[in-house]
Design an enzyme around this catalytic site. Structure first.
Site, PDB file in Angstrom:
ATOM      1  N   LYS A 286       6.573 -45.729 -63.980  1.00 38.17           N
ATOM      2  CA  LYS A 286       5.594 -46.710 -63.484  1.00 38.17           C
ATOM      3  C   LYS A 286       4.354 -46.770 -64.388  1.00 38.17           C
ATOM      4  CE  LYS A 286       2.642 -45.605 -59.959  1.00 38.17           C
ATOM      5  NZ  LYS A 286       1.244 -45.940 -60.333  1.00 38.17           N
TER       6      LYS A 286
ATOM      7  N   LYS B 164      -8.304 -44.959 -67.134  1.00 40.43           N
ATOM      8  CA  LYS B 164      -7.244 -44.243 -66.413  1.00 40.43           C
ATOM      9  C   LYS B 164      -5.876 -44.469 -67.049  1.00 40.43           C
ATOM     10  CE  LYS B 164      -4.785 -42.305 -63.073  1.00 40.43           C
ATOM     11  NZ  LYS B 164      -4.692 -40.877 -62.835  1.00 40.43           N
TER      12      LYS B 164
ATOM     13  N   THR C 268      -3.739 -46.058 -59.536  1.00 44.70           N
ATOM     14  CA  THR C 268      -3.542 -46.382 -60.950  1.00 44.70           C
ATOM     15  C   THR C 268      -2.870 -47.746 -61.019  1.00 44.70           C
ATOM     16  OG1 THR C 268      -3.307 -44.054 -61.506  1.00 44.70           O
ATOM     17  CG2 THR C 268      -2.444 -45.643 -63.095  1.00 44.70           C
TER      18      THR C 268
END
Lengths: 297, 297
Positions: A241, A173, A97
């Site tokens: 994150k 995503k 990701t």
């Protein structure tokens, strides 16, 4: 089906994906910063390598399943990196990701080296990775898809093909992560209010999971809160994150994301309070003045 | 099954609930500020009344399905209000979405008049109300449940009994609204980012609705955005109201709700920009710099 394929990164997801490929008949080459992880995999079939460059010499398809963009840079361009060792026309499948703009640039950088690239983030958790039932959100050039062949289907139950260039896969995503992160934080906020108001937590869970207020994340994560079990399946710091990536992407075009920004602050508050490595449902611990269900272990 | 039952408020939900009660064999007495709505219902069976007091003389169970607490006050205590006309021991079933603390106080106020009370907010939309398949989130004294008998099951597929006093029903209802409102705003934020980033909106919808980022509201409301159809099934201003109730409830004990507060601001921004009476998915119109899918009508 005698194709050699490489998997770099044997964490919770990568190990399962490598197993799925082996089960599908591929000769699977693996490496990991923990050499013993690669050797353990090879002991049941496959080939362990000491570093990405050694692996890349044997594989026209290299699947990278590391944590983030920085680790992917290391895998490709660090000491013993894969990029210099891959044969022209080989394809690098990037499953992390990451910031979509970084992924778009990587397609160009690898292209200048004569390498193909697939933007291919994954979703679904370790159990689905092991059974070959995870989801891949992919985009890339037709030549890259052609080179990868059936390998994606061997790893995933659902392979979304979202465009003919890198970027779309990573964009979808991170938008999924935007929703997942906001929904976990919202589930925590809702459950916290219920506890504050003296509502029975199990009754609240029962009603919400059968009502229009339900989300995949409420149903999944609030079960952890009811059980008082913050064993990390996915940790608070993952959403520090990932929501950070979401906000970075939007900031590049000065686009406002009020809920993502708020949820990001909540996960950072939880992390700084010492819960960064607990299950992401531990974001509920930022709420004062409530008593959470105790562990029933 | 010859019990007389009253339904006050024949809007989208109340009309369906009255139909469900009639279908179950009750003699249904109705009234509405629009007299013609009551007469239209009675033309197919049942009894129309000019005001709540007239209705209340005939019914030991009075179901109130009006918009908010202010209208409920009017129904009970305004000119020709029901409270003074109800026989001792009758039960008032309150189906609106309200501040739980107001509902708790109402149980006491009606109790001092010798009346029973059921805190019974509803969920599910007009189609499910008409088919008797909606959900009720209820709490109240055992005597109130006993008096209502099977009427709740005639109106709802699922009747949650959440406690033996008023409050729990309304608390669970507003927590559902907290999640519903945040999820609609989050769905809009996610779809807006996708449009900003040039992702195909239909592909994004397909992936998210099969991924961990899904919510009941994303799946339902983003279909309206894809169709460019903002015909109000539930309007932006409903969430200005309902998230306001959520925040009022939490403020009473100084409890912070960062995501609810942010989502409330988003709905108010949409309302003030002129979209208050559009479908709540029109909250996406607060995002600048994107082109929304056009109506395909």
């Amino acid at each position: 089906m005698s194709q050699n394929i490489g998997v770099i990164g044997l964490g919770a997801m990568g190990r399962g994906m490598a197993q799925s490929l082996r089960r599908a008949g591929y000769t699977v080459h693996v490496c990991d910063v923990r050499l013993e992880a690669a050797q353990a995999f090879a002991a049941e079939g496959g080939v362990a390598h000491a570093h990405p460059a050694a692996l890349a010499q044997h594989c026209e398809v290299v699947v990278s399943v590391v944590v983030n963009a920085a680790q992917t840079e290391e895998v490709l361009f660090g000491p013993h990196g894969a990029a210099a060792a891959m044969a022209a026309g080989s394809v690098f499948v990037m499953c992390s990701t990451v910031d979509p703009n970084w992924s778009i640039a990587l397609e160009q950088r690898l292209g200048s080296l004569g390498l193909q690239y697939l933007d291919a983030p994954i979703s679904g958790g370790s159990a689905k990775a092991a059974s070959g039932e995870m989801t891949m959100m992919t985009s890339g050039r037709p030549e890259a898809y052609a080179k990868v062949g059936q390998a994606l289907d061997a790893m995933a139950a659902k392979v979304y093909q979202l465009g003919d260039a890198a970027g779309a896969g990573s964009k979808v995503k991170i938008i999924n992560q935007l929703l997942a992160g906001v929904h976990i934080a919202a589930a925590a906020e809702a459950m916290a209010l219920g506890l504050r108001e003296g509502v029975a937590a199990d009754a609240l869970y029962e009603v919400i999971t059968h009502s229009a207020g339900n989300s995949w994340m409420f149903e999944n994560r609030m079960a952890h809160v009811l059980a008082g079990d913050y064993t990390p399946l996915s940790a608070v710091d993952i959403f520090v994150k990932d929501l950070g990536l979401v906000l970075d992407t939007a900031r590049a075009t000065k686009f406002p994301l009020p809920l993502s920004a708020t949820a990001h602050q909540m996960f950072m508050q939880a992390s700084t309070a010492g819960h960064g490595r607990e299950d992401d449902s531990a974001v509920i611990k930022i709420f004062p003045g409530i008593t959470l269900p105790a562990s029933n272990k």
